[in-house]
Design a protein around this motif. Structure first.
Motif, PDB file in Angstrom:
ATOM      1  N   ALA A  91       0.851  -1.199   0.000  1.00  0.00           N
ATOM      2  CA  ALA A  91       0.000   0.000   0.000  1.00  0.00           C
ATOM      3  C   ALA A  91       0.880   1.240   0.000  1.00  0.00           C
ATOM      4  N   SER A  92       1.627   1.455  -1.081  1.00  0.00           N
ATOM      5  CA  SER A  92       2.633   2.523  -1.066  1.00  0.00           C
ATOM      6  C   SER A  92       2.978   3.005  -2.469  1.00  0.00           C
ATOM      7  N   ARG A  93       3.252   4.318  -2.552  1.00  0.00           N
ATOM      8  CA  ARG A  93       3.750   4.889  -3.810  1.00  0.00           C
ATOM      9  C   ARG A  93       5.283   4.883  -3.847  1.00  0.00           C
TER      10      ARG A  93
ATOM     11  N   GLU B 183      -3.375  12.291   1.147  1.00  0.00           N
ATOM     12  CA  GLU B 183      -3.335  13.154   2.336  1.00  0.00           C
ATOM     13  C   GLU B 183      -3.056  12.332   3.578  1.00  0.00           C
ATOM     14  N   GLU B 184      -2.218  12.890   4.442  1.00  0.00           N
ATOM     15  CA  GLU B 184      -1.878  12.173   5.676  1.00  0.00           C
ATOM     16  C   GLU B 184      -2.100  13.078   6.861  1.00  0.00           C
ATOM     17  N   ALA B 185      -2.502  12.492   7.990  1.00  0.00           N
ATOM     18  CA  ALA B 185      -2.581  13.277   9.222  1.00  0.00           C
ATOM     19  C   ALA B 185      -1.171  13.769   9.529  1.00  0.00           C
TER      20      ALA B 185
ATOM     21  N   ALA C 225       3.137   1.430   5.407  1.00  0.00           N
ATOM     22  CA  ALA C 225       4.183   1.965   6.293  1.00  0.00           C
ATOM     23  C   ALA C 225       4.237   3.483   6.212  1.00  0.00           C
ATOM     24  N   ASP C 226       4.776   4.077   7.252  1.00  0.00           N
ATOM     25  CA  ASP C 226       5.082   5.511   7.207  1.00  0.00           C
ATOM     26  C   ASP C 226       6.390   5.760   7.952  1.00  0.00           C
ATOM     27  N   THR C 227       7.231   6.604   7.370  1.00  0.00           N
ATOM     28  CA  THR C 227       8.558   6.857   7.946  1.00  0.00           C
ATOM     29  C   THR C 227       8.731   8.334   8.271  1.00  0.00           C
ATOM     30  N   VAL C 228       9.271   8.625   9.453  1.00  0.00           N
ATOM     31  CA  VAL C 228       9.603  10.015   9.825  1.00  0.00           C
ATOM     32  C   VAL C 228      10.949  10.035  10.563  1.00  0.00           C
TER      33      VAL C 228
ATOM     34  N   GLY D 278      14.463  14.369   4.366  1.00  0.00           N
ATOM     35  CA  GLY D 278      15.211  15.106   3.352  1.00  0.00           C
ATOM     36  C   GLY D 278      16.581  14.556   2.990  1.00  0.00           C
ATOM     37  N   TYR D 279      16.838  13.282   3.261  1.00  0.00           N
ATOM     38  CA  TYR D 279      18.081  12.677   2.777  1.00  0.00           C
ATOM     39  C   TYR D 279      17.831  11.210   2.472  1.00  0.00           C
ATOM     40  N   ALA D 280      18.730  10.634   1.681  1.00  0.00           N
ATOM     41  CA  ALA D 280      18.615   9.207   1.361  1.00  0.00           C
ATOM     42  C   ALA D 280      19.883   8.507   1.833  1.00  0.00           C
TER      43      ALA D 280
ATOM     44  N   ASN E 156      15.034   0.083   7.726  1.00  0.00           N
ATOM     45  CA  ASN E 156      14.046   0.949   8.397  1.00  0.00           C
ATOM     46  C   ASN E 156      14.226   2.401   7.982  1.00  0.00           C
ATOM     47  N   VAL E 157      15.476   2.841   7.884  1.00  0.00           N
ATOM     48  CA  VAL E 157      15.739   4.240   7.505  1.00  0.00           C
ATOM     49  C   VAL E 157      15.290   4.474   6.058  1.00  0.00           C
ATOM     50  N   ILE E 158      15.453   3.459   5.225  1.00  0.00           N
ATOM     51  CA  ILE E 158      15.099   3.605   3.798  1.00  0.00           C
ATOM     52  C   ILE E 158      13.572   3.500   3.607  1.00  0.00           C
ATOM     53  N   GLY E 159      12.858   3.028   4.621  1.00  0.00           N
ATOM     54  CA  GLY E 159      11.400   3.081   4.533  1.00  0.00           C
ATOM     55  C   GLY E 159      10.640   1.810   4.845  1.00  0.00           C
TER      56      GLY E 159
HETATM   57  C1  LIG Z   1      15.369   8.824   5.589  1.00  0.00           C
HETATM   58  C2  LIG Z   1      15.124   8.195   4.240  1.00  0.00           C
HETATM   59  C3  LIG Z   1      13.881   8.169   3.657  1.00  0.00           C
HETATM   60  N1  LIG Z   1      13.684   7.596   2.422  1.00  0.00           N
HETATM   61  C4  LIG Z   1      12.361   7.569   1.758  1.00  0.00           C
HETATM   62  C5  LIG Z   1      11.666   6.223   1.779  1.00  0.00           C
HETATM   63  C6  LIG Z   1      10.220   6.580   1.552  1.00  0.00           C
HETATM   64  O1  LIG Z   1       9.969   6.623   0.148  1.00  0.00           O
HETATM   65  C7  LIG Z   1      10.134   7.972   2.105  1.00  0.00           C
HETATM   66  C8  LIG Z   1       9.344   7.931   3.375  1.00  0.00           C
HETATM   67  O2  LIG Z   1       8.296   8.744   3.225  1.00  0.00           O
HETATM   68  P1  LIG Z   1       6.805   8.371   3.594  1.00  0.00           P
HETATM   69  O3  LIG Z   1       6.115   9.677   3.725  1.00  0.00           O
HETATM   70  O4  LIG Z   1       6.739   7.414   4.725  1.00  0.00           O
HETATM   71  O5  LIG Z   1       6.296   7.528   2.330  1.00  0.00           O
HETATM   72  P2  LIG Z   1       5.895   7.923   0.875  1.00  0.00           P
HETATM   73  O6  LIG Z   1       4.897   9.048   0.873  1.00  0.00           O
HETATM   74  O7  LIG Z   1       7.137   8.082   0.032  1.00  0.00           O
HETATM   75  O8  LIG Z   1       5.205   6.598   0.392  1.00  0.00           O
HETATM   76  P3  LIG Z   1       3.760   5.999   0.736  1.00  0.00           P
HETATM   77  O9  LIG Z   1       3.059   5.929  -0.593  1.00  0.00           O
HETATM   78  O10 LIG Z   1       4.092   4.638   1.295  1.00  0.00           O
HETATM   79  O11 LIG Z   1       3.062   6.882   1.716  1.00  0.00           O
HETATM   80  O12 LIG Z   1      11.448   8.434   2.371  1.00  0.00           O
HETATM   81  C9  LIG Z   1      14.746   7.037   1.755  1.00  0.00           C
HETATM   82  O13 LIG Z   1      14.570   6.522   0.638  1.00  0.00           O
HETATM   83  N2  LIG Z   1      15.980   7.039   2.342  1.00  0.00           N
HETATM   84  C10 LIG Z   1      16.235   7.601   3.547  1.00  0.00           C
HETATM   85  O14 LIG Z   1      17.391   7.593   4.027  1.00  0.00           O
END
Ligand SMILES: Cc1cn([C@H]2C[C@H](O)[C@@H](COP(=O)(O)OP(=O)(O)OP(=O)(O)O)O2)c(=O)[nH]c1=O
Length: 209
Positions: free
Chosen positions: A7-9, A35-37, A80-83, A171-173, A191-194
């Protein structure tokens, strides 16, 4: 075939999931609503974690509804959601999602590096919601500590000329050029990558996938 619905883009999540599930079993079905909370006003770990699980749960609900409407057979839905969570100079928690999509994104990301990243440690959290076809759910959170290098404006200015920070939580990968800012990590890299593969693997094993 046991179909696993992602369930992810996010293309990163798709790539990571393919380490656990055969390509032909994965189907990407993003939530209808983008849209997300948000995390505005949330300043303590319990509220932040609870909101993260709400967001992952909403993505999962959205996709389960779509599957119910279409009557498609499936085995599992993964959302999933990552912050990133950092401390400001007064010790308050600040939640960083993706940079804004407007033309000021570089300024915002530069501020994050200078105020929260350089020479310090932050936490990356991914909330997971995994549902099976019976409606049973598992929700959990993976956390990883990321320590960043000391201030390096030359590297930051160059990084902001790349498009890499866009669409990335915090804001970083870490899997790309952003790795040059990382001194060390403690915990799951995926986990950091998502998508925290170690945790997800345990959950999928319990579902006999
Ligand atoms: C911190 C970090 C994030 N990310 C990316 C992975 C996810 O694509 C994104 C996390 O943002 P999210 O807002 O969790 O996800 P998304 O909107 O991209 O996707 P979804 O459709 O599932 O809601 O940040 C990296 O690729 N590398 C990193 O080091």
């Amino acid at each position: 075939m046991k179909r696993v619905i992602l369930a992810s883009r996010s293309p990163r999540r798709r790539e990571l999931l393919a380490h656990l599930v055969a390509e032909e079993s994965i189907q990407v079905l993003p939530p209808r609503s983008a849209e997300e909370a948000g995390f505005d006003g949330l300043r303590d770990w319990a509220s932040i974690k609870s909101q993260l699980l709400n967001i992952a749960g909403d993505k999962c609900d959205d996709v389960c509804e779509q599957l119910a409407e279409s009557g498609a057979a499936f085995h599992t839905v993964v959302a999933a959601d990552t912050v990133g969570v950092c401390g400001d100079k007064d010790g308050n928690l600040v939640v960083l999602g993706q940079p804004p999509e407007d033309s000021n994104w570089q300024e915002t990301v530069a501020g994050w590096f200078r105020d929260y990243y350089f020479g310090r440690e932050h936490t990356v959290l991914t909330g997971l919601c995994v549902a099976d076809a019976s409606g049973a759910r598992v929700e959990c959170i993976a956390t990883t500590q990321v320590a960043m290098v000391a201030e390096d404006d030359e590297l930051l200015n160059w990084y902001l000329t790349t498009d890499e920070p866009r669409g990335k939580a915090g804001g970083y990968a870490i899997q790309g050029a952003g790795s040059m800012f990382v001194e060390s990590i403690s915990g799951s890299l995926s986990n950091v990558i998502g998508l925290p593969l170690e945790l997800l693997r345990e959950i999928l094993n319990e579902q006999n996938l």
